[in-house]
Design a protein around this motif. Structure first.
Motif, PDB file in Angstrom:
ATOM      1  N   ALA A  71      63.592  64.730  41.034  1.00  0.00           N
ATOM      2  CA  ALA A  71      64.960  64.785  41.556  1.00  0.00           C
ATOM      3  C   ALA A  71      65.526  63.405  41.853  1.00  0.00           C
ATOM      4  CB  ALA A  71      65.011  65.625  42.834  1.00  0.00           C
ATOM      5  N   LYS A  72      64.650  62.446  42.149  1.00  0.00           N
ATOM      6  CA  LYS A  72      65.156  61.141  42.578  1.00  0.00           C
ATOM      7  C   LYS A  72      64.132  60.062  42.292  1.00  0.00           C
ATOM      8  CE  LYS A  72      65.341  59.210  46.742  1.00  0.00           C
ATOM      9  NZ  LYS A  72      65.498  59.070  48.206  1.00  0.00           N
ATOM     10  N   SER A  73      64.607  58.839  42.103  1.00  0.00           N
ATOM     11  CA  SER A  73      63.721  57.680  42.064  1.00  0.00           C
ATOM     12  C   SER A  73      64.217  56.649  43.059  1.00  0.00           C
ATOM     13  CB  SER A  73      63.656  57.065  40.661  1.00  0.00           C
ATOM     14  OG  SER A  73      64.882  56.419  40.341  1.00  0.00           O
ATOM     15  N   VAL A  74      63.288  55.814  43.498  1.00  0.00           N
ATOM     16  CA  VAL A  74      63.614  54.673  44.356  1.00  0.00           C
ATOM     17  C   VAL A  74      63.080  53.435  43.650  1.00  0.00           C
ATOM     18  CG1 VAL A  74      63.252  53.571  46.598  1.00  0.00           C
ATOM     19  CG2 VAL A  74      63.449  56.074  46.452  1.00  0.00           C
ATOM     20  N   PHE A  75      63.920  52.425  43.465  1.00  0.00           N
ATOM     21  CA  PHE A  75      63.459  51.196  42.822  1.00  0.00           C
ATOM     22  C   PHE A  75      63.384  50.069  43.845  1.00  0.00           C
ATOM     23  CE2 PHE A  75      68.075  51.333  42.214  1.00  0.00           C
ATOM     24  CZ  PHE A  75      68.487  50.054  42.570  1.00  0.00           C
ATOM     25  N   LEU A  76      62.420  49.155  43.628  1.00  0.00           N
ATOM     26  CA  LEU A  76      62.165  48.053  44.546  1.00  0.00           C
ATOM     27  C   LEU A  76      61.898  46.799  43.726  1.00  0.00           C
ATOM     28  CD1 LEU A  76      59.941  50.643  45.350  1.00  0.00           C
ATOM     29  CD2 LEU A  76      60.515  49.638  47.545  1.00  0.00           C
ATOM     30  N   ALA A  77      62.591  45.735  44.048  1.00  0.00           N
ATOM     31  CA  ALA A  77      62.439  44.514  43.259  1.00  0.00           C
ATOM     32  C   ALA A  77      62.741  43.289  44.119  1.00  0.00           C
ATOM     33  CB  ALA A  77      63.383  44.537  42.056  1.00  0.00           C
ATOM     34  N   GLY A  78      62.136  42.176  43.747  1.00  0.00           N
ATOM     35  CA  GLY A  78      62.470  40.928  44.405  1.00  0.00           C
ATOM     36  C   GLY A  78      63.802  40.384  43.918  1.00  0.00           C
ATOM     37  N   ASP A  79      64.294  40.920  42.833  1.00  0.00           N
ATOM     38  CA  ASP A  79      65.551  40.509  42.210  1.00  0.00           C
ATOM     39  C   ASP A  79      66.733  41.101  42.989  1.00  0.00           C
ATOM     40  OD1 ASP A  79      67.683  39.958  40.569  1.00  0.00           O
ATOM     41  OD2 ASP A  79      66.996  41.197  38.891  1.00  0.00           O
ATOM     42  N   LEU A  80      67.511  40.259  43.648  1.00  0.00           N
ATOM     43  CA  LEU A  80      68.644  40.754  44.428  1.00  0.00           C
ATOM     44  C   LEU A  80      69.790  41.223  43.540  1.00  0.00           C
ATOM     45  CD1 LEU A  80      68.716  38.288  47.469  1.00  0.00           C
ATOM     46  CD2 LEU A  80      67.723  40.588  47.306  1.00  0.00           C
TER      47      LEU A  80
END
Length: 310
Positions: A190-199
């Motif tokens: 149903a959903k994803s969460v993304f995380l990155a050092g790239d602002l």
């Protein structure tokens, strides 16, 4: 502005969209939708005791109280569920439960999930997928959250934080789920969460996925535009609340929505009274009818008190 008179302190609420109106004790039952992180509790921290009191008192008064969270169902830990709720909206509107019965599922087509994963992997972004009863993390998610929870624990100790613990253990329960790296499921997501050092991550994800998907940022405050949430276009807390209310035979005018983050905006818009927490961003407050106090200053309790739920 309204002055709140209660047994607790007497902070202020104000409206942003509607003219002032006085509220008296409600005779007819109401329904309230309450966010978790930043509303019932400080993000990654402890549940406000006043919020627990408010939810339980409202239900004793025969009002309905539903959780409405971006968390997957498996991320709603026992300390949260044990407060006692009439149901749950989870994964930012992806799922809805009445009691323990799953009644709404708004998941992505498998081809859409595959395209989303492909973009994340090509971009080098960490991410995790939410189904109703599973999390599917990429390999780097565990370390990102382990670092965050460790720093948050140090902050809480330094600040002398008090409240009901969400974890009830030294190790945060999310870390066990995030350590379970395995092949991704394309079904039931149903959903994803993304995380990155790239602002620039939010802008890049939004440019690549907008249209088919609903992309927001700001739900993991310490990461800013380096993180965000992705659901199918049209899937959000607000649209799922409307489906749930229709199933319950209730009018949206009778509903209160309380939240603090960008994934709460549609909820604040569709509910008869949309209430932003005092710790919400200005962008979220702009979509609210009222602003209550912060988590630490009994925000949920004051909102329930003002509208006659307690």
């Amino acid at each position: 502005m309204y002055t709140i008179t209660s047994l607790r302190s007497s902070p202020m609420m104000h409206t942003s969209r509607r003219p002032p109106r006085l509220e008296c004790l409600m005779i007819s039952p109401r329904i309230a939708f309450v966010d978790v992180d930043g509303t019932l509790m400080e993000t990654g921290s402890a549940i406000a005791e006043s919020a627990i009191d408010a939810v339980r008192a409202a239900r004793r008064n025969r009002h309905l109280v539903y959780l409405s969270t971006g968390r997957a169902s498996v991320e709603i830990y026992p300390a949260i569920r044990d407060i006692g709720f009439d149901g749950v909206i989870s994964s930012g509107g992806g799922f809805a439960e009445i009691g323990d019965e799953l009644v709404i599922e708004r998941t992505m087509p498998e081809a859409a999930v595959a395209r989303m994963i492909g973009f994340y992997e090509e971009s080098g972004y960490d991410f995790y997928l939410q189904s109703f009863d599973e999390l599917y993390p990429s390999p780097g998610v565990h370390d990102r959250f382990a670092e965050y929870y460790a720093s948050d624990e140090k902050r809480k100790v330094g600040a002398g934080s008090e409240g009901a613990s969400v974890t009830g253990a030294v190790a945060h329960p999310a870390l066990k789920a995030f350590a379970d790296v395995r092949p991704y499921s394309l079904a039931g997501i149903a959903k994803s969460v993304f995380l990155a050092g790239d602002l620039r991550a939010y802008d890049r994800v939004s440019d690549a996925l907008s249209g088919e998907f609903h992309v927001i940022t700001g739900t993991i405050p310490h990461m800013g535009h380096g993180s965000g949430e992705v659901t199918l276009s049209g899937v959000n807390k607000g649209s799922t609340i409307l489906r749930l209310l229709d199933r319950l035979g209730l009018d949206a005018a009778s509903a209160l929505g309380i939240g603090d983050s960008s994934n709460d905006i549609e909820m604040l818009q569709v509910c008869g009274v949309g209430i932003a927490m005092g710790n919400a961003t200005d962008a979220v407050k702009a979509h609210a009818d009222e602003v209550t106090t912060s988590v630490q200053a009994d925000g949920v309790w004051h909102a329930f008190r003002r509208h006659g739920l307690i």
